[in-house]
Design an enzyme around this catalytic site. Structure first.
Site, PDB file in Angstrom:
ATOM      1  N   CYS A  45      40.019  43.086  37.085  1.00 53.67           N
ATOM      2  CA  CYS A  45      40.995  42.204  36.418  1.00 53.67           C
ATOM      3  C   CYS A  45      40.974  42.418  34.912  1.00 53.67           C
ATOM      4  O   CYS A  45      42.018  42.403  34.252  1.00 53.67           O
ATOM      5  CB  CYS A  45      40.666  40.743  36.702  1.00 53.67           C
ATOM      6  SG  CYS A  45      40.719  40.312  38.433  1.00 53.67           S
TER       7      CYS A  45
HETATM    8  C1  BEZ Z   1      37.470  42.616  40.085  1.00 59.92           C
HETATM    9  O1  BEZ Z   1      38.394  42.176  39.433  1.00 59.92           O
HETATM   10  O2  BEZ Z   1      36.772  43.524  39.661  1.00 59.92           O
HETATM   11  C2  BEZ Z   1      37.174  42.119  41.468  1.00 59.92           C
HETATM   12  C3  BEZ Z   1      37.426  40.801  41.784  1.00 59.92           C
HETATM   13  C4  BEZ Z   1      37.125  40.344  43.058  1.00 59.92           C
HETATM   14  C5  BEZ Z   1      36.576  41.201  43.992  1.00 59.92           C
HETATM   15  C6  BEZ Z   1      36.334  42.538  43.665  1.00 59.92           C
HETATM   16  C7  BEZ Z   1      36.641  43.002  42.391  1.00 59.92           C
END
Ligand code: BEZ
Length: 211
Positions: A45
């Site tokens: 994100c």
């Molecule tokens: C991420 O944004 O890196 C992420 C969020 C939830 C699960 C896996 C990755």
């Protein structure tokens, strides 16, 4: 709720990093991109938000307002924004919705309980100036989205709205386009006075019209 193409994008009032907004009022006559993030302080994100902030001039050029969503509270968004600027080299320059009660997430069907009860999936909604949903994308939490592709789709959608042309497989801005089947040859003569190439009566290739 399952939102489908052509549906009115549900309206809401919510808190964001840029203050409270009413979604439809905030959109005004612009196009919109609403996209969700599974959770704050997560690596994928963080990269998506930084890259989208870098694309802001491209969205502005196309009259598109961008807004993100995460089901975390506002104070956490503010702390995460500092990390995004530090690690991605670009500060957030669009609002991020704080949706700890998941009101907007539920309205847009961003929680897929069989994937996760608590995190949103990576949803993207492109909304037209008529407030109708023009595109939906759903990615899993572990896969970062391609925001260049979101821009490419917006280019295609805006060409269709303005010129009644569609875009072929793997089309890129500037390449030839296709006259939509609903346009008769008579109408096409007026719309495309430079002519077109008909590979079949239903497959009419034309230079991309200027915006
Ligand atoms: C991420 O944004 O890196 C992420 C969020 C939830 C699960 C896996 C990755």
């Amino acid at each position: 709720m399952t939102l489908r193409l052509g549906d009115i994008a549900p309206d809401f009032t919510t808190n964001t990093t840029e203050g409270p907004i009413n979604f439809h009022e905030w959109l005004g006559s612009s196009w919109g991109v609403l996209f969700s993030h599974p959770k704050n302080f997560t690596p994928v994100c963080t990269t998506e938000l930084g890259y989208t902030a870098r694309l802001k001039p491209e969205f502005d050029k196309r009259n598109v307002k961008v807004i993100g969503l995460s089901v975390d509270p506002l104070d956490a968004h503010d702390r995460w924004a500092a990390d995004i600027e530090e690690t991605q080299g670009t500060a957030l320059n669009f609002p991020l919705i704080a949706d700890p009660e998941r009101k907007v997430a539920d309205l847009y069907g961003m929680i897929h309980p069989n994937a996760s009860d608590t995190l949103t999936v990576r949803s993207v909604f492109v909304i037209g100036p008529d407030k109708r949903v023009k595109l939906t994308l759903t990615y899993p939490a572990s896969t970062g989205r391609n925001f260049d592709e979101v821009l490419r789709v917006i280019d295609s959608l805006q060409l269709t709205a303005a010129h009644k042309v569609a875009t072929p497989v793997n089309w890129k801005n500037g390449e030839d386009v296709i006259i939509v089947p609903a346009v008769s040859d008579d109408e096409a003569k007026t719309r495309f006075p430079g002519g077109w190439k008909a590979l079949k009566p239903y497959l009419r290739i034309v230079k991309q019209p200027l915006a």
